[in-house]
Design a protein around this motif. Structure first.
Motif, PDB file in Angstrom:
ATOM      1  N   THR A 220       0.832  -1.206   0.000  1.00  0.00           N
ATOM      2  CA  THR A 220       0.000   0.000   0.000  1.00  0.00           C
ATOM      3  C   THR A 220       0.864   1.254   0.000  1.00  0.00           C
ATOM      4  OG1 THR A 220      -1.741  -1.187   1.198  1.00  0.00           O
ATOM      5  CG2 THR A 220      -1.838   1.217   1.222  1.00  0.00           C
ATOM      6  N   GLU A 221       1.910   1.257   0.817  1.00  0.00           N
ATOM      7  CA  GLU A 221       2.811   2.414   0.901  1.00  0.00           C
ATOM      8  C   GLU A 221       3.567   2.636  -0.402  1.00  0.00           C
ATOM      9  OE1 GLU A 221       5.193   1.472   4.271  1.00  0.00           O
ATOM     10  OE2 GLU A 221       3.605   1.913   5.737  1.00  0.00           O
ATOM     11  N   ARG A 222       3.799   1.574  -1.175  1.00  0.00           N
ATOM     12  CA  ARG A 222       4.497   1.689  -2.460  1.00  0.00           C
ATOM     13  C   ARG A 222       3.549   1.977  -3.617  1.00  0.00           C
ATOM     14  NH1 ARG A 222       9.767  -0.201  -2.416  1.00  0.00           N
ATOM     15  NH2 ARG A 222       9.726  -0.499  -4.669  1.00  0.00           N
ATOM     16  N   GLY A 223       2.246   2.058  -3.340  1.00  0.00           N
ATOM     17  CA  GLY A 223       1.277   2.347  -4.383  1.00  0.00           C
ATOM     18  C   GLY A 223       0.940   1.146  -5.240  1.00  0.00           C
ATOM     19  N   VAL A 224       1.116  -0.064  -4.679  1.00  0.00           N
ATOM     20  CA  VAL A 224       0.825  -1.308  -5.390  1.00  0.00           C
ATOM     21  C   VAL A 224      -0.525  -1.849  -4.920  1.00  0.00           C
ATOM     22  CG1 VAL A 224       1.577  -3.675  -5.850  1.00  0.00           C
ATOM     23  CG2 VAL A 224       3.278  -1.842  -5.603  1.00  0.00           C
ATOM     24  N   THR A 225      -1.362  -2.235  -5.868  1.00  0.00           N
ATOM     25  CA  THR A 225      -2.674  -2.797  -5.541  1.00  0.00           C
ATOM     26  C   THR A 225      -2.590  -4.312  -5.449  1.00  0.00           C
ATOM     27  OG1 THR A 225      -3.822  -0.992  -6.686  1.00  0.00           O
ATOM     28  CG2 THR A 225      -5.070  -3.035  -6.323  1.00  0.00           C
ATOM     29  N   TYR A 226      -3.238  -4.879  -4.445  1.00  0.00           N
ATOM     30  CA  TYR A 226      -3.319  -6.336  -4.357  1.00  0.00           C
ATOM     31  C   TYR A 226      -4.783  -6.758  -4.314  1.00  0.00           C
ATOM     32  CZ  TYR A 226      -4.377  -5.895   0.658  1.00  0.00           C
ATOM     33  OH  TYR A 226      -4.962  -5.576   1.855  1.00  0.00           O
ATOM     34  N   VAL A 227      -5.064  -7.941  -4.831  1.00  0.00           N
ATOM     35  CA  VAL A 227      -6.397  -8.542  -4.765  1.00  0.00           C
ATOM     36  C   VAL A 227      -6.199 -10.003  -4.409  1.00  0.00           C
ATOM     37  CG1 VAL A 227      -8.529  -9.099  -5.984  1.00  0.00           C
ATOM     38  CG2 VAL A 227      -7.305  -6.975  -6.527  1.00  0.00           C
ATOM     39  N   THR A 228      -6.823 -10.445  -3.327  1.00  0.00           N
ATOM     40  CA  THR A 228      -6.685 -11.824  -2.890  1.00  0.00           C
ATOM     41  C   THR A 228      -8.010 -12.316  -2.324  1.00  0.00           C
ATOM     42  OG1 THR A 228      -5.379 -13.338  -1.512  1.00  0.00           O
ATOM     43  CG2 THR A 228      -5.930 -11.206  -0.561  1.00  0.00           C
ATOM     44  N   LYS A 229      -8.063 -13.582  -2.011  1.00  0.00           N
ATOM     45  CA  LYS A 229      -9.268 -14.175  -1.451  1.00  0.00           C
ATOM     46  C   LYS A 229      -9.170 -14.163   0.068  1.00  0.00           C
ATOM     47  CE  LYS A 229     -12.292 -18.152  -2.312  1.00  0.00           C
ATOM     48  NZ  LYS A 229     -12.388 -19.484  -2.969  1.00  0.00           N
ATOM     49  N   MET A 230     -10.292 -13.961   0.725  1.00  0.00           N
ATOM     50  CA  MET A 230     -10.322 -13.892   2.187  1.00  0.00           C
ATOM     51  C   MET A 230     -10.136 -15.258   2.826  1.00  0.00           C
ATOM     52  SD  MET A 230     -10.814 -10.979   3.843  1.00  0.00           S
ATOM     53  CE  MET A 230     -11.760 -11.385   5.307  1.00  0.00           C
ATOM     54  N   LYS A 231      -9.499 -15.251   3.996  1.00  0.00           N
ATOM     55  CA  LYS A 231      -9.496 -16.419   4.872  1.00  0.00           C
ATOM     56  C   LYS A 231     -10.646 -16.269   5.866  1.00  0.00           C
ATOM     57  CE  LYS A 231      -4.569 -17.641   4.895  1.00  0.00           C
ATOM     58  NZ  LYS A 231      -3.357 -17.727   5.740  1.00  0.00           N
ATOM     59  N   LYS A 232     -11.178 -17.385   6.308  1.00  0.00           N
ATOM     60  CA  LYS A 232     -12.333 -17.343   7.199  1.00  0.00           C
ATOM     61  C   LYS A 232     -11.990 -16.864   8.602  1.00  0.00           C
ATOM     62  CE  LYS A 232     -14.916 -20.981   4.814  1.00  0.00           C
ATOM     63  NZ  LYS A 232     -15.560 -22.316   4.938  1.00  0.00           N
ATOM     64  N   ASN A 233     -10.759 -17.101   9.055  1.00  0.00           N
ATOM     65  CA  ASN A 233     -10.421 -16.817  10.450  1.00  0.00           C
ATOM     66  C   ASN A 233      -9.749 -15.461  10.660  1.00  0.00           C
ATOM     67  OD1 ASN A 233      -8.107 -17.493   9.105  1.00  0.00           O
ATOM     68  ND2 ASN A 233      -7.241 -18.756  10.742  1.00  0.00           N
ATOM     69  N   LEU A 234      -9.811 -14.579   9.685  1.00  0.00           N
ATOM     70  CA  LEU A 234      -9.169 -13.269   9.841  1.00  0.00           C
ATOM     71  C   LEU A 234      -9.941 -12.401  10.838  1.00  0.00           C
ATOM     72  CD1 LEU A 234      -8.205 -12.362   6.143  1.00  0.00           C
ATOM     73  CD2 LEU A 234      -6.840 -13.523   7.880  1.00  0.00           C
ATOM     74  N   LYS A 235      -9.198 -11.670  11.666  1.00  0.00           N
ATOM     75  CA  LYS A 235      -9.808 -10.781  12.648  1.00  0.00           C
ATOM     76  C   LYS A 235      -9.583  -9.334  12.229  1.00  0.00           C
ATOM     77  CE  LYS A 235      -9.191 -14.046  16.472  1.00  0.00           C
ATOM     78  NZ  LYS A 235      -8.618 -14.260  17.823  1.00  0.00           N
ATOM     79  N   TYR A 236     -10.663  -8.566  12.268  1.00  0.00           N
ATOM     80  CA  TYR A 236     -10.582  -7.181  11.810  1.00  0.00           C
ATOM     81  C   TYR A 236     -11.702  -6.359  12.429  1.00  0.00           C
ATOM     82  CZ  TYR A 236     -14.015  -9.274   8.648  1.00  0.00           C
ATOM     83  OH  TYR A 236     -15.082  -9.970   8.136  1.00  0.00           O
ATOM     84  N   SER A 237     -11.546  -5.033  12.322  1.00  0.00           N
ATOM     85  CA  SER A 237     -12.578  -4.094  12.777  1.00  0.00           C
ATOM     86  C   SER A 237     -13.271  -3.525  11.554  1.00  0.00           C
ATOM     87  CB  SER A 237     -11.957  -2.964  13.599  1.00  0.00           C
ATOM     88  OG  SER A 237     -11.275  -3.481  14.728  1.00  0.00           O
ATOM     89  N   ILE A 238     -14.595  -3.487  11.563  1.00  0.00           N
ATOM     90  CA  ILE A 238     -15.359  -2.963  10.427  1.00  0.00           C
ATOM     91  C   ILE A 238     -15.530  -1.456  10.583  1.00  0.00           C
ATOM     92  CG2 ILE A 238     -17.563  -3.049   9.198  1.00  0.00           C
ATOM     93  CD1 ILE A 238     -17.881  -5.935  10.121  1.00  0.00           C
TER      94      ILE A 238
END
Length: 326
Positions: A220-238
Motif C-alpha cells: 500500500t505504501e508503495r502504491g501497489v494494488t493487491y487482490v486476494t481471497k479472504m481467509k475465514k479466520n481473519l480478525k478485523y474491525s469494520i
C-alpha cells in the motif's frame, strides 16, 4: 525480404538454440564461477545438452548420453565435438550453480518479453491488464515423503503430498513466468511476495496463501494494488458496511471497509486498512469474499482482476501436460 527461420517444420531444437547468445551465457557462467576447472564441457554445451534432454523428454543420464553419442556428427555446429560421458554430465549438474541458469533465464525474459505480450488483443483487454501480475504455486509430486518434506495435513492414509513446489509470477498479458523458484512442497508460499520488487501502479492477484499484513501494508505504501481471497479466520474491525441488492431484493455485492491490527517483533503495531468485497458466484452457488487495498475502483473491476488469476492455473496445466512425470 529476409527469410525467417522460425516456421512450421523447422526443428524445435534449432529454433530454441537460435534464441540463445553464447557469449552472454559464458559470461554469466564466468561471473558465478561456472567455468573454473573446465576444459571442454563449458556452460554453453551444458545448457544445450540439458535443453536437448528436456525437448526429448529424457529422464536419465544414460538416455541423454546414449542419444548424444548417436548424434555426435550432427552436433559439431553447436560446439559438441567430443563424447560426453555420464560422469561428465553428472559432475557438471552438481558443480555448476543454478544461479547461472537463473541469470540466463532472466536475460532471455528481458530480451523477448515484448514478443510475449498479447498486443494483438489490446483492444479487447482492459487497461489494468498490462499492470497485472499473478503469483501462485503448484506442487509436482515426486516419489514419497522420504525425499522431499510433504505438504498439508496428514490425511487418513497417513501419507502427505511430497515433491517440489514451483513458485511462479507471471504478467497477465504474457503467459510465461517472469520469476520462478523451486522449493520443497512444504515451503510456505508467502516468501515469493516481495514488495520491494514492485513499482507504483502494479497490481498483484494472488490466492489467500499469501496473506501477510506487514507485506500488504508495504504494498500500500508503495502504491501497489493487491487482490486476494479472504481467509475465514481473519480478525478485523469494520469501519463501514454497505450492501447493494438486486431488484428482487437479493444481495448483489457487499462492500466493507476494514482495519487489521497486528503486533510484529520489536513491539511495533501494524494497522492496515483494506476493503472486503463479497459477491455471489452464480456458477458455484456460493458467496466469495475478496480482500484488496483498492478503496475506490468499481467492485466489478476487482472481481474481474481476481478471476484473471486463473490464467496462471492454465500455465501450470500446460507445464504438467508437456512434461509428465513417469
Amino acid at each position: 525480404m529476409p527469410k525467417s527461420s522460425h516456421f512450421n517444420g523447422h526443428p524445435l531444437y534449432g529454433q530454441v538454440i537460435k534464441l540463445l547468445d553464447k557469449s552472454k551465457i559464458l559470461q554469466f557462467s564466468r561471473e558465478y564461477g561456472g567455468e573454473r576447472y573446465t576444459k571442454r564441457f563449458n556452460c554453453w554445451i551444458h545448457l544445450v545438452v540439458m535443453l536437448y534432454a528436456v525437448i526429448m523428454r529424457f529422464d536419465s543420464l544414460r538416455e541423454i548420453t546414449a542419444s548424444l553419442l548417436a548424434e555426435t556428427r550432427k552436433l559439431s555446429h553447436i560446439g559438441i565435438t567430443f563424447k560426453i560421458g555420464r560422469s561428465t554430465l553428472a559432475d557438471a549438474n552438481k558443480r555448476r550453480s543454478e544461479a547461472i541458469f537463473e541469470a540466463i533465464y532472466r536475460d532471455l525474459y528481458a530480451t523477448y518479453r515484448h514478443v510475449l505480450s498479447s498486443d494483438s488483443h489490446s483492444r479487447k483487454t482492459p487497461k489494468w491488464m498490462k499492470r497485472l501480475q499473478i503469483i501462485d504455486s503448484t506442487t509436482i509430486t515426486l516419489f514419497s515423503n522420504l525425499l522431499f518434506k510433504g505438504v498439508g495435513r496428514h490425511p487418513k492414509t497417513g501419507k502427505k503430498k511430497g515433491g517440489i513446489k514451483v513458485h511462479t509470477v507471471i504478467h497477465a498479458n504474457e503467459g510465461v513466468p517472469s520469476d520462478i523458484k523451486f522449493t520443497s512442497a512444504a515451503t510456505n508460499d508467502s516468501f515469493m511476495l516481495k514488495p520491494t520488487t514492485l513499482s507504483k501502479g502494479d497490481i498483484m492477484a494472488m490466492d489467500r496463501a499469501y496473506i501477510d499484513y506487514e507485506k500488504f501494508q508495504q504494498l500500500t505504501e508503495r502504491g501497489v494494488t493487491y487482490v486476494t481471497k479472504m481467509k475465514k479466520n481473519l480478525k478485523y474491525s469494520i469501519l463501514s458496511d454497505t450492501m447493494y441488492q438486486t431488484p428482487d431484493g437479493l444481495m448483489e455485492v457487499r462492500i466493507q471497509q476494514v482495519e487489521f491490527v497486528k503486533q510484529v517483533k520489536g513491539g511495533e503495531v501494524i494497522r492496515h486498512k483494506s476493503r472486503i468485497i463479497t459477491y455471489v458466484d452464480v456458477k458455484k452457488r456460493k458467496l466469495i469474499s475478496l480482500l484488496t487495498n483498492d478503496m475506490e475502483s468499481d467492485p466489478e473491476e476487482i472481481i474481474a482482476i481476481y478471476r484473471q488469476r486463473w490464467e496462471i492455473e492454465l500455465l501450470f496445466k500446460q507445464m504438467k501436460q508437456n512434461f509428465p512425470l513417469k
